[in-house]
Write an enzyme that holds these catalytic residues in place. Structure first.
Site, PDB file in Angstrom:
ATOM      1  N   LYS A   3       0.836  -1.193   0.000  1.00  0.00           N
ATOM      2  CA  LYS A   3       0.000   0.000   0.000  1.00  0.00           C
ATOM      3  C   LYS A   3       0.879   1.254   0.000  1.00  0.00           C
ATOM      4  O   LYS A   3       1.867   1.333   0.730  1.00  0.00           O
ATOM      5  CB  LYS A   3      -0.920   0.009   1.227  1.00  0.00           C
ATOM      6  CG  LYS A   3      -1.973  -1.086   1.239  1.00  0.00           C
ATOM      7  CD  LYS A   3      -3.045  -0.851   0.196  1.00  0.00           C
ATOM      8  CE  LYS A   3      -4.168  -1.889   0.325  1.00  0.00           C
ATOM      9  NZ  LYS A   3      -5.253  -1.661  -0.647  1.00  0.00           N
ATOM     10  N   ASP A  31      -0.174  -0.299  -4.506  1.00  0.00           N
ATOM     11  CA  ASP A  31      -1.576   0.144  -4.573  1.00  0.00           C
ATOM     12  C   ASP A  31      -1.690   1.525  -3.949  1.00  0.00           C
ATOM     13  O   ASP A  31      -1.436   1.700  -2.760  1.00  0.00           O
ATOM     14  CB  ASP A  31      -2.469  -0.849  -3.828  1.00  0.00           C
ATOM     15  CG  ASP A  31      -3.950  -0.531  -3.991  1.00  0.00           C
ATOM     16  OD1 ASP A  31      -4.290   0.460  -4.679  1.00  0.00           O
ATOM     17  OD2 ASP A  31      -4.778  -1.274  -3.433  1.00  0.00           O
ATOM     18  N   GLU A  78      -1.345   0.250  -8.854  1.00  0.00           N
ATOM     19  CA  GLU A  78      -2.797   0.370  -8.962  1.00  0.00           C
ATOM     20  C   GLU A  78      -3.253   1.790  -8.648  1.00  0.00           C
ATOM     21  O   GLU A  78      -2.823   2.390  -7.652  1.00  0.00           O
ATOM     22  CB  GLU A  78      -3.494  -0.579  -7.967  1.00  0.00           C
ATOM     23  CG  GLU A  78      -3.352  -2.040  -8.292  1.00  0.00           C
ATOM     24  CD  GLU A  78      -4.093  -2.896  -7.281  1.00  0.00           C
ATOM     25  OE1 GLU A  78      -5.065  -2.393  -6.657  1.00  0.00           O
ATOM     26  OE2 GLU A  78      -3.707  -4.059  -7.101  1.00  0.00           O
ATOM     27  N   ASP A 138      -8.251  -0.375 -10.712  1.00  0.00           N
ATOM     28  CA  ASP A 138      -8.903  -1.274  -9.757  1.00  0.00           C
ATOM     29  C   ASP A 138     -10.281  -0.714  -9.423  1.00  0.00           C
ATOM     30  O   ASP A 138     -11.307  -1.179  -9.916  1.00  0.00           O
ATOM     31  CB  ASP A 138      -8.033  -1.411  -8.515  1.00  0.00           C
ATOM     32  CG  ASP A 138      -8.646  -2.313  -7.455  1.00  0.00           C
ATOM     33  OD1 ASP A 138      -9.755  -2.821  -7.671  1.00  0.00           O
ATOM     34  OD2 ASP A 138      -8.025  -2.514  -6.393  1.00  0.00           O
ATOM     35  N   LYS A 191     -12.273  -7.397  -9.595  1.00  0.00           N
ATOM     36  CA  LYS A 191     -12.807  -7.875  -8.319  1.00  0.00           C
ATOM     37  C   LYS A 191     -14.232  -8.382  -8.530  1.00  0.00           C
ATOM     38  O   LYS A 191     -15.117  -7.626  -8.943  1.00  0.00           O
ATOM     39  CB  LYS A 191     -12.793  -6.758  -7.278  1.00  0.00           C
ATOM     40  CG  LYS A 191     -11.392  -6.461  -6.773  1.00  0.00           C
ATOM     41  CD  LYS A 191     -11.391  -5.468  -5.635  1.00  0.00           C
ATOM     42  CE  LYS A 191      -9.993  -5.397  -5.014  1.00  0.00           C
ATOM     43  NZ  LYS A 191      -9.601  -4.061  -4.638  1.00  0.00           N
TER      44      LYS A 191
END
Length: 333
Positions: free
Chosen positions: A148, A172, A196, A219, A243
């Site tokens: 992250k 991300d 991302e 995403d 997802k």
């Protein structure tokens, strides 16, 4: 033929072993909604919902998903329906409630498909780089680590390099970057598999020398087929994180994978801090992706799970068996 006599709703909650820290929130525990479809023969089929209790991540929440599934059930309660495809056709009213649709599809899928044992690559997601997380990474040796974004990103990357195994790195950003972060973003070229969602506004990508950018993934913006197609043809997007709960379920993901491969765009299957039921299906779909998906072994996020031993780490990959819900752990909702 199948007729659904009852839909039961349950909650399940466990604390994270280590808090999840993102640019948007700090999560101490994971509350999750489960549904149980009971047919007229008394067989049960469970679905796990990836929505959260509040709308910090998306508009759909546990209460809204329950409301939408109850509304769908009222429309099919008296019907005998023969096939999986015919059941999917009944979900039209959930088109704008993809997390609810995905939860129902997960349960229906099990009625019409034989679940199998399989192995899949292990891809871990870490945030905050706590001592516990670093120890888990060292012990479990994932093939891909997704980090992250934080102010300590470059330092965190150097810390990860100290691990004594080879892995692919993804980052991300959760749409959190500003102009002040562009230098760091460009510094990631040749260091990461992809990053991302660097920006909330995609046009910012076109204002940067595309040759200097690291591979870019979407995403949060990957919400339905037409939107994804428009984005990958308009912006420098190399990867799409798909997802199931955001796109409406297993069937929709399978459609989108085919489309993206036709467009020469790479696919990663994403999860959302799942328990064992949902994680099985994320892993099943991840076999069709190009890079390791968000698939973790049992015990990675939580000490306990509603599915016992769902995903056993063996030699750098994760072995999954058809999941069995321990209903005694679920709380009626």
């Amino acid at each position: 033929m199948m007729k659904i006599n009852h839909v039961n709703f349950y909650l399940y909650e466990e604390p994270f072993k280590s808090p999840i820290i993102t640019p948007k929130i700090k999560l101490e525990q994971r509350q999750c909604l489960f549904i149980e479809l009971v047919d007229e023969e008394g067989h049960s089929y469970f679905g796990e919902c990836n929505a959260f209790a509040t709308n910090w991540y998306d508009d759909e929440t546990i209460p809204s998903v329950k409301k939408d599934i109850k509304r769908w059930f009222a429309s099919v309660q008296s019907q005998h329906i023969a096939t999986y495809e015919a059941w999917l056709a009944t979900l039209q009213m959930l088109e704008h409630s993809p997390a609810a649709r995905s939860t129902v599809v997960m349960a229906l899928y099990q009625k019409y498909h034989q679940l199998t044992q399989f192995n899949v690559a292990y891809g871990a997601t870490v945030s905050g780089l706590s001592t516990i997380q670093l120890q888990q990474l060292q012990q479990t040796k994932p093939q891909r680590i997704k980090l992250k974004w934080s102010k300590e990103l470059l330092k965190d990357i150097e810390t990860l390099k100290q691990l004594d195994f080879q892995f692919k790195l993804a980052v991300d950003a959760n749409e959190s970057l500003t102009e002040a972060d562009v230098t760091t973003l460009l510094n990631l070229k040749d260091k990461v598999l992809y990053i991302e969602e660097p920006f909330k506004n995609m046009t910012q990508l076109n204002e940067i020398n595309q040759q200097a950018l690291p591979p870019i993934a979407i995403d949060e913006k990957a919400r339905h087929i037409e939107q994804i197609k428009a984005l990958v043809t308009s912006y420098p997007i190399n990867v799409v994180v798909v997802k199931p709960f955001r796109l409406g379920g297993i069937d929709r993901v399978q459609q989108i994978i085919k489309l993206l491969h036709q467009l020469n765009v790479k696919v990663v299957i994403g999860g959302m801090y799942e328990y064992g039921l949902s994680r099985y299906f994320t892993a099943m779909l991840a076999k069709e992706g190009d890079y390791p998906g968000d698939v973790t072994p049992t015990g990675y996020y939580f000490k306990q799970d509603v599915v016992v031993e769902s995903g056993i780490l063996k030699g750098g990959s994760i072995e999954f068996h058809p999941p069995k819900i321990d209903i005694a752990q679920l709380q009626p909702y």
